[in-house]
Design an enzyme around this catalytic site. Structure first.
Site, PDB file in Angstrom:
ATOM      1  N   LYS A 111       0.839  -1.210   0.000  1.00 11.99           N
ATOM      2  CA  LYS A 111       0.000   0.000   0.000  1.00 11.99           C
ATOM      3  C   LYS A 111       0.868   1.251   0.000  1.00 11.99           C
ATOM      4  O   LYS A 111       0.571   2.226  -0.685  1.00 11.99           O
ATOM      5  CB  LYS A 111      -0.931   0.000   1.218  1.00 11.99           C
ATOM      6  N   LYS A 194      -4.090 -12.045  -8.250  1.00 13.58           N
ATOM      7  CA  LYS A 194      -5.449 -12.160  -7.705  1.00 13.58           C
ATOM      8  C   LYS A 194      -6.424 -11.135  -8.292  1.00 13.58           C
ATOM      9  O   LYS A 194      -6.017 -10.053  -8.732  1.00 13.58           O
ATOM     10  CB  LYS A 194      -5.413 -12.065  -6.183  1.00 13.58           C
ATOM     11  N   LYS A 197      -9.951  -5.219  -6.210  1.00 15.74           N
ATOM     12  CA  LYS A 197     -10.426  -3.890  -6.619  1.00 15.74           C
ATOM     13  C   LYS A 197      -9.273  -3.001  -7.026  1.00 15.74           C
ATOM     14  O   LYS A 197      -9.332  -2.303  -8.028  1.00 15.74           O
ATOM     15  CB  LYS A 197     -11.213  -3.256  -5.470  1.00 15.74           C
TER      16      LYS A 197
HETATM   17  P1  TYM Z   1     -11.383  -7.122   1.324  1.00 16.77           P
HETATM   18  O1  TYM Z   1     -12.489  -6.138   1.431  1.00 16.77           O
HETATM   19  O2  TYM Z   1     -10.199  -6.786   0.489  1.00 16.77           O
HETATM   20  O3  TYM Z   1     -11.935  -8.508   0.823  1.00 16.77           O
HETATM   21  C1  TYM Z   1     -13.045  -9.111   1.460  1.00 16.77           C
HETATM   22  C2  TYM Z   1     -12.908 -10.614   1.489  1.00 16.77           C
HETATM   23  O4  TYM Z   1     -12.772 -11.117   0.155  1.00 16.77           O
HETATM   24  C3  TYM Z   1     -11.611 -11.925   0.052  1.00 16.77           C
HETATM   25  N1  TYM Z   1     -11.015 -11.765  -1.273  1.00 16.77           N
HETATM   26  C4  TYM Z   1     -10.583 -12.796  -2.020  1.00 16.77           C
HETATM   27  N2  TYM Z   1     -10.572 -14.115  -1.794  1.00 16.77           N
HETATM   28  C5  TYM Z   1     -10.092 -14.910  -2.773  1.00 16.77           C
HETATM   29  N3  TYM Z   1      -9.619 -14.436  -3.965  1.00 16.77           N
HETATM   30  C6  TYM Z   1      -9.604 -13.115  -4.226  1.00 16.77           C
HETATM   31  N4  TYM Z   1      -9.168 -12.669  -5.386  1.00 16.77           N
HETATM   32  C7  TYM Z   1     -10.097 -12.225  -3.227  1.00 16.77           C
HETATM   33  N5  TYM Z   1     -10.237 -10.872  -3.160  1.00 16.77           N
HETATM   34  C8  TYM Z   1     -10.787 -10.616  -1.950  1.00 16.77           C
HETATM   35  C9  TYM Z   1     -10.680 -11.415   1.129  1.00 16.77           C
HETATM   36  O5  TYM Z   1      -9.735 -12.397   1.490  1.00 16.77           O
HETATM   37  C10 TYM Z   1     -11.645 -11.088   2.235  1.00 16.77           C
HETATM   38  O6  TYM Z   1     -11.953 -12.250   2.965  1.00 16.77           O
HETATM   39  N6  TYM Z   1      -8.979  -6.602   5.667  1.00 16.77           N
HETATM   40  C11 TYM Z   1     -10.164  -7.148   5.052  1.00 16.77           C
HETATM   41  C12 TYM Z   1     -11.478  -6.659   5.642  1.00 16.77           C
HETATM   42  C13 TYM Z   1     -11.558  -6.853   7.108  1.00 16.77           C
HETATM   43  C14 TYM Z   1     -11.742  -8.076   7.816  1.00 16.77           C
HETATM   44  C15 TYM Z   1     -11.758  -7.748   9.185  1.00 16.77           C
HETATM   45  C16 TYM Z   1     -11.888  -9.402   7.400  1.00 16.77           C
HETATM   46  C17 TYM Z   1     -11.488  -5.852   8.030  1.00 16.77           C
HETATM   47  N7  TYM Z   1     -11.606  -6.397   9.282  1.00 16.77           N
HETATM   48  C18 TYM Z   1     -11.925  -8.723  10.168  1.00 16.77           C
HETATM   49  C19 TYM Z   1     -12.049 -10.374   8.396  1.00 16.77           C
HETATM   50  C20 TYM Z   1     -12.074 -10.034   9.743  1.00 16.77           C
HETATM   51  C21 TYM Z   1     -10.136  -6.758   3.561  1.00 16.77           C
HETATM   52  O7  TYM Z   1      -9.563  -5.780   3.191  1.00 16.77           O
HETATM   53  O8  TYM Z   1     -10.903  -7.556   2.787  1.00 16.77           O
END
Ligand code: TYM
Length: 327
Positions: A111, A194, A197
């Protein structure tokens, strides 16, 4: 009953990576565990979204959670910023989070590279906020995709450290959960790894058949296999990985055989993949549009979810204050 917590940042629509990496597990887990699924709107502040987008984005994800089948009768669905107790735990955990370990996190480094003019403290302490989200409900299982492994490692570290510093056995050590035996990583179709977004390579649940067709037909391929039964290069494996999650086993096997005997035509494979993704999306897309139009219902779900989540968070934070010495 064991507690499950997970969240998604509201920085756009849900994509296939979110669905197969996380939401699909939510759907199964809501029947078996005490589940809390939230919208991580504070986490989205690291990239400075416009104020008017914050509430809209939360509503978007809320409609999408519901359209996917997350059931507010079974699971608690809430917006992170409605549960201020998380902030107090975030502060406590930050007091025992060390600069060196935070700076070494790969997600922080990535980031920081992507936004060199805004390497803020929120970015650095992203893993403590995520740990607070999980630990505030004393969750034991966290359904997430492979990209969250390091954040989960940090959450375990913070839980263990708290228990050790205060000589208590208070926080359970949370584990990542995946429906299959290994963590899910849904690839992008641009050969960049992967689907994500910030990678700009997503197929969204809201995409219609024509949009999907255009995206899939543009997917990177190679000149085709020349040796029977050869290993698939990454760009081709990516197409097969998507096919594995949206298409039938027969379809997958058909194209796998065509690959193995070197008669595969990528145009045919892409057409089939696009049509299977569109068929997968279509009912979800229709429900998203219905939920999104019903603001009263969305507000009701968010309000009731916030009440339940606050109750759980208050119980934890009360104990935490006592352990730390705030009587
Ligand atoms: P975020 O918003 O980037 O993604 C949400 C969830 O989607 C999964 N994900 C994927 N899994 C497989 N392949 C992909 N290409 C892919 N892109 C996204 C992510 O692994 C995630 O499970 N930090 C987290 C949000 C968060 C969170 C938490 C999650 C904040 N607090 C507490 C669990 C527990 C995030 O940025 O996810």
């Amino acid at each position: 009953m064991e507690t499950v917590v997970s969240g998604i940042r509201p920085t756009g629509n849900l994509h296939l990576g979110n669905y197969f990496g996380a939401v699909k597990s939510f759907l199964q887990m809501q029947n078996e565990y005490k589940c809390l699924f939230f919208i991580a709107d504070w986490h989205s502040l690291t990239t400075r979204p416009k104020p008017e987008n914050i509430v809209n984005s939360a509503h978007t994800i809320l409609s999408e959670y519901l359209a996917c089948g997350i059931d507010p009768e079974k699971a608690t669905i809430y917006i992170q910023s409605d549960v201020k107790e998380v902030l107090e735990l975030y502060l406590f955990l930050n007091m025992n989070a060390y600069l060196g370990e935070m700076e070494r996190c790969t997600t922080f480094k990535e980031k920081a590279r992507k936004q060199p003019n805004n390497v803020n403290a929120g970015l650095l302490t992203y893993p403590t906020l995520m740990a607070a989200d999980i630990l505030i409900h004393k969750a034991v299982k966290v359904p997430v995709g492979k990209d969250q492994e390091q954040n989960m490692e940090m959450a375990r570290k913070f839980a263990n450290r708290f228990n050790t510093i205060y000589g208590v056995d208070f926080f359970p050590i949370p584990q990542s959960f995946s429906l299959s035996d290994k963590a899910v990583k849904i690839p992008g179709l641009d050969g960049s790894g992967k689907m994500g977004k910030s990678e700009g390579n997503c197929i969204y649940l809201m995409d219609d058949a024509e949009t999907i067709r255009k995206k899939v037909m543009k997917a990177v391929t190679d000149s085709g296999p020349t040796t029977p039964n050869s290993e698939k290069p990454e760009v081709i494996q990516n197409l097969f990985t998507l096919m594995e999650v949206v298409s039938s086993k027969e379809t997958y096997n058909y194209f796998d055989e065509k690959w193995n005997d070197c008669s595969i035509r990528y145009g045919d494979l892409k057409k089939q993949l696009a049509s299977d993704i569109a068929a997968f999306n279509q009912p979800i897309r229709e429900r998203i549009l219905q939920y999104a139009a019903d603001t009263d219902y969305l507000n009701k779900v968010a309000k009731e979810g916030a009440e339940k989540a606050r109750e759980s968070a208050q119980a934890t934070i009360k104990e935490v204050r006592k352990i730390i010495g705030f009587k």
